[in-house]
Scaffold this motif. Structure first.
Motif, PDB file in Angstrom:
ATOM      1  N   ILE A 194      72.402  54.798  17.360  1.00  9.02           N
ATOM      2  CA  ILE A 194      73.573  54.168  16.724  1.00  9.02           C
ATOM      3  C   ILE A 194      73.651  52.707  17.724  1.00  9.02           C
ATOM      4  N   LEU A 195      73.580  51.741  16.936  1.00  8.08           N
ATOM      5  CA  LEU A 195      74.043  50.347  17.414  1.00  8.08           C
ATOM      6  C   LEU A 195      75.205  50.197  17.991  1.00  8.08           C
ATOM      7  N   ARG A 196      75.601  49.058  18.580  1.00  4.13           N
ATOM      8  CA  ARG A 196      76.994  48.644  19.088  1.00  4.13           C
ATOM      9  C   ARG A 196      77.694  48.435  17.659  1.00  4.13           C
ATOM     10  N   PHE A 197      78.754  48.930  17.579  1.00  2.00           N
ATOM     11  CA  PHE A 197      79.762  48.649  16.255  1.00  2.00           C
ATOM     12  C   PHE A 197      80.229  47.075  16.344  1.00  2.00           C
ATOM     13  N   ARG A 198      80.439  46.514  15.281  1.00  2.00           N
ATOM     14  CA  ARG A 198      80.919  45.309  15.296  1.00  2.00           C
ATOM     15  C   ARG A 198      82.569  45.534  15.243  1.00  2.00           C
ATOM     16  N   SER A 199      83.481  44.617  15.538  1.00  2.00           N
ATOM     17  CA  SER A 199      84.725  44.858  15.724  1.00  2.00           C
ATOM     18  C   SER A 199      85.527  44.394  14.576  1.00  2.00           C
ATOM     19  N   GLY A 200      84.948  43.788  13.454  1.00  2.00           N
ATOM     20  CA  GLY A 200      85.633  43.184  12.462  1.00  2.00           C
ATOM     21  C   GLY A 200      86.898  44.302  11.868  1.00  2.00           C
ATOM     22  N   ALA A 201      86.250  45.205  11.468  1.00  2.00           N
ATOM     23  CA  ALA A 201      86.890  46.323  10.686  1.00  2.00           C
ATOM     24  C   ALA A 201      88.075  46.741  11.618  1.00  2.00           C
ATOM     25  N   PHE A 202      87.818  47.012  12.905  1.00  2.00           N
ATOM     26  CA  PHE A 202      88.889  47.560  13.870  1.00  2.00           C
ATOM     27  C   PHE A 202      90.068  46.397  14.001  1.00  2.00           C
ATOM     28  N   ASN A 203      89.507  45.160  13.970  1.00  2.00           N
ATOM     29  CA  ASN A 203      90.614  43.873  14.068  1.00  2.00           C
ATOM     30  C   ASN A 203      91.410  43.725  12.773  1.00  2.00           C
ATOM     31  N   ALA A 204      90.944  44.331  11.575  1.00  2.00           N
ATOM     32  CA  ALA A 204      91.563  44.153  10.471  1.00  2.00           C
ATOM     33  C   ALA A 204      92.685  45.109  10.124  1.00  2.00           C
ATOM     34  N   SER A 205      92.459  46.431  10.673  1.00  2.00           N
ATOM     35  CA  SER A 205      93.437  47.404  10.353  1.00  2.00           C
ATOM     36  C   SER A 205      94.021  48.128  11.746  1.00  2.00           C
ATOM     37  N   GLN A 206      95.152  48.574  11.445  1.00  2.00           N
ATOM     38  CA  GLN A 206      95.760  49.359  12.660  1.00  2.00           C
ATOM     39  C   GLN A 206      95.143  50.869  12.874  1.00  2.00           C
ATOM     40  N   ALA A 207      94.751  51.381  12.011  1.00  2.00           N
ATOM     41  CA  ALA A 207      93.957  52.681  11.875  1.00  2.00           C
ATOM     42  C   ALA A 207      92.828  52.610  11.119  1.00  2.00           C
ATOM     43  N   VAL A 208      91.765  53.102  11.596  1.00  2.00           N
ATOM     44  CA  VAL A 208      90.675  53.160  10.966  1.00  2.00           C
ATOM     45  C   VAL A 208      89.902  54.522  11.039  1.00  2.00           C
ATOM     46  N   PRO A 209      89.849  55.276   9.847  1.00  2.00           N
ATOM     47  CA  PRO A 209      89.097  56.558   9.667  1.00  2.00           C
ATOM     48  C   PRO A 209      87.543  56.180  10.046  1.00  2.00           C
ATOM     49  N   VAL A 210      86.901  56.947  10.897  1.00  2.00           N
ATOM     50  CA  VAL A 210      85.593  56.534  11.372  1.00  2.00           C
ATOM     51  C   VAL A 210      84.344  57.844  10.598  1.00  2.00           C
ATOM     52  N   PHE A 211      83.478  57.634  10.182  1.00  2.00           N
ATOM     53  CA  PHE A 211      82.734  58.603   9.530  1.00  2.00           C
ATOM     54  C   PHE A 211      81.266  58.296  10.034  1.00  2.00           C
ATOM     55  N   SER A 212      80.445  59.460   9.918  1.00  2.00           N
ATOM     56  CA  SER A 212      79.175  59.230  10.227  1.00  2.00           C
ATOM     57  C   SER A 212      78.168  59.680   9.226  1.00  2.00           C
ATOM     58  N   ILE A 213      76.840  59.367   8.999  1.00  2.56           N
ATOM     59  CA  ILE A 213      75.973  59.840   8.073  1.00  2.56           C
ATOM     60  C   ILE A 213      74.376  60.056   8.669  1.00  2.56           C
ATOM     61  N   LYS A 214      73.992  61.134   8.253  1.00  2.00           N
ATOM     62  CA  LYS A 214      72.441  61.329   8.778  1.00  2.00           C
ATOM     63  C   LYS A 214      71.682  62.109   7.650  1.00  2.00           C
ATOM     64  N   TYR A 215      70.319  61.904   7.729  1.00  2.00           N
ATOM     65  CA  TYR A 215      69.553  62.424   6.732  1.00  2.00           C
ATOM     66  C   TYR A 215      68.721  63.498   7.319  1.00  2.00           C
ATOM     67  N   LYS A 216      68.496  64.434   6.490  1.00  2.00           N
ATOM     68  CA  LYS A 216      67.422  65.483   6.901  1.00  2.00           C
ATOM     69  C   LYS A 216      66.386  65.417   5.866  1.00  2.00           C
ATOM     70  N   TYR A 217      65.120  65.465   6.372  1.00  2.00           N
ATOM     71  CA  TYR A 217      64.126  65.270   5.216  1.00  2.00           C
ATOM     72  C   TYR A 217      62.805  65.796   5.843  1.00  2.00           C
ATOM     73  N   HIS A 218      61.722  66.057   4.882  1.00  2.00           N
ATOM     74  CA  HIS A 218      60.726  67.059   5.153  1.00  2.00           C
ATOM     75  C   HIS A 218      59.644  66.048   5.596  1.00  2.00           C
ATOM     76  N   ASN A 219      59.169  64.891   5.144  1.00  2.00           N
ATOM     77  CA  ASN A 219      58.005  64.041   5.658  1.00  2.00           C
ATOM     78  C   ASN A 219      58.775  62.497   5.822  1.00  2.00           C
ATOM     79  N   PHE A 220      59.137  62.023   4.540  1.00  2.00           N
ATOM     80  CA  PHE A 220      59.642  60.650   4.658  1.00  2.00           C
ATOM     81  C   PHE A 220      61.049  60.364   4.953  1.00  2.00           C
ATOM     82  N   SER A 221      61.226  59.456   5.925  1.00  2.00           N
ATOM     83  CA  SER A 221      62.680  59.372   6.357  1.00  2.00           C
ATOM     84  C   SER A 221      63.346  58.366   5.465  1.00  2.00           C
TER      85      SER A 221
END
Length: 299
Positions: A194-221
């Motif tokens: 995970i790279l460093r997050f940019r601050s734009g969304a956090f500066n634009a809103s007082q409260a920001v819900p944070v999500f994460s996404i990842k993938y499971k795979y057999h061969n090809f990512s």
């Protein structure tokens, strides 16, 4: 001196999958890739037609809300034909309650992230200005209320903050509109970092819900890290199945932190703990060409 996979300067972009075509994958690709490609464009065209009908009958926020519902159905259909199973947040009720916040944040692994979040929540997204003019994709993106940002080299990101603030001012949870999703890393990675997050969304809103996404795979990512689209799509489409896991991490609130950088860092670490992947500082990333990656990684 040649650089290897352990070099931190591009560790977030090193592929972690078996991309070499086997006999079975080639045979499957001959059948699956053309079929899935044709079905993908057919579904996208159907989505455009339905959205066009919506915009003829409805105006303003009603048109955007119904377009987002059409987009959600479109994304579910795309995931179905591509064999992508989505594991929604276990705390889904809590996640959906965050519709009271106009801006959401997530890490970014693949162009499939947009389809996955679209299928789960019908979310519009922040896109480069050039996407507006793209065939089919641009039409859908404009109709569902995506936020388009002009990105210039060396820019401070104030344009993105202003665009997100404008979106938030015109947004009301009672209107039934979905929040906009911001992929805060600013680029895609291999899903192992995970790279460093940019601050734009956090500066634009007082409260920001944070999500994460990842993938499971057999061969090809599914990670869209170093391969060109002309290679990535057919290799992705010839896989029988994938799984995408979406996690609701929590809400990042400005008032809880003494400075914006601390808030951004805490949000990134929360996404990191949800995924159990590596934290990579953007300052260590050196952007490299595909030919260099092919030479170093022997793709």
């Amino acid at each position: 001196m040649e650089r290897g996979k352990d070099d931190p300067s591009f560790s977030a972009f090193v592929r972690h999958s078996n991309d070499s075509p086997s006999i079975i994958k080639i045979v499957a690709g001959v059948l699956l890739v053309p079929m899935r490609t044709l079905m993908f464009f057919f579904i996208a065209l159907c989505c455009c037609v339905l959205i066009a009908c919506v915009r003829v009958v409805f105006r303003g926020k009603d048109a955007i809300r119904l377009s987002q519902k059409v987009f959600k159905l479109h994304c579910k259909a795309v995931l179905l034909i591509l064999g992508v199973k989505v594991s929604k947040p276990s705390n889904l009720q809590s996640a959906e309650s965050q519709f009271m916040h106009p801006v959401w944040v997530s890490n970014h692994v693949s162009y499939m992230d947009i389809i996955v979040f679209g299928a789960c929540f019908g979310c519009p997204f922040v896109a480069k200005w050039g996407v507006r003019g793209a065939p089919i994709v641009g039409s859908i993106a404009k109709s569902i209320g995506c936020v388009f940002v002009k990105r210039a080299k060396g820019s401070t990101g104030t344009g993105a903050v202003a665009a997100l603030q404008a979106y938030g001012k015109g947004w009301n949870s009672n209107d039934g509109l979905a929040p906009v999703i911001v992929f805060a890393e600013g680029t895609t990675t291999n899903g192992k970092s995970i790279l460093r997050f940019r601050s734009g969304a956090f500066n634009a809103s007082q409260a920001v819900p944070v999500f994460s996404i990842k993938y499971k795979y057999h061969n090809f990512s599914p990670a869209f890290d170093s391969l060109r689209m002309s290679w990535h799509w057919p290799l992705f489409a010839m896989e029988f199945s994938h799984q995408a896991d979406v996690s609701f991490v929590g809400i990042s609130q400005q008032q809880q932190f003494s400075n914006p950088e601390q808030q951004v860092e805490e949000a990134r670490r929360a996404a990191l703990s949800a995924q159990q992947v590596h934290l990579v500082h953007r300052s260590t990333i050196t952007y490299i060409t595909v030919s260099q990656l092919q030479k170093w990684l022997i793709l």
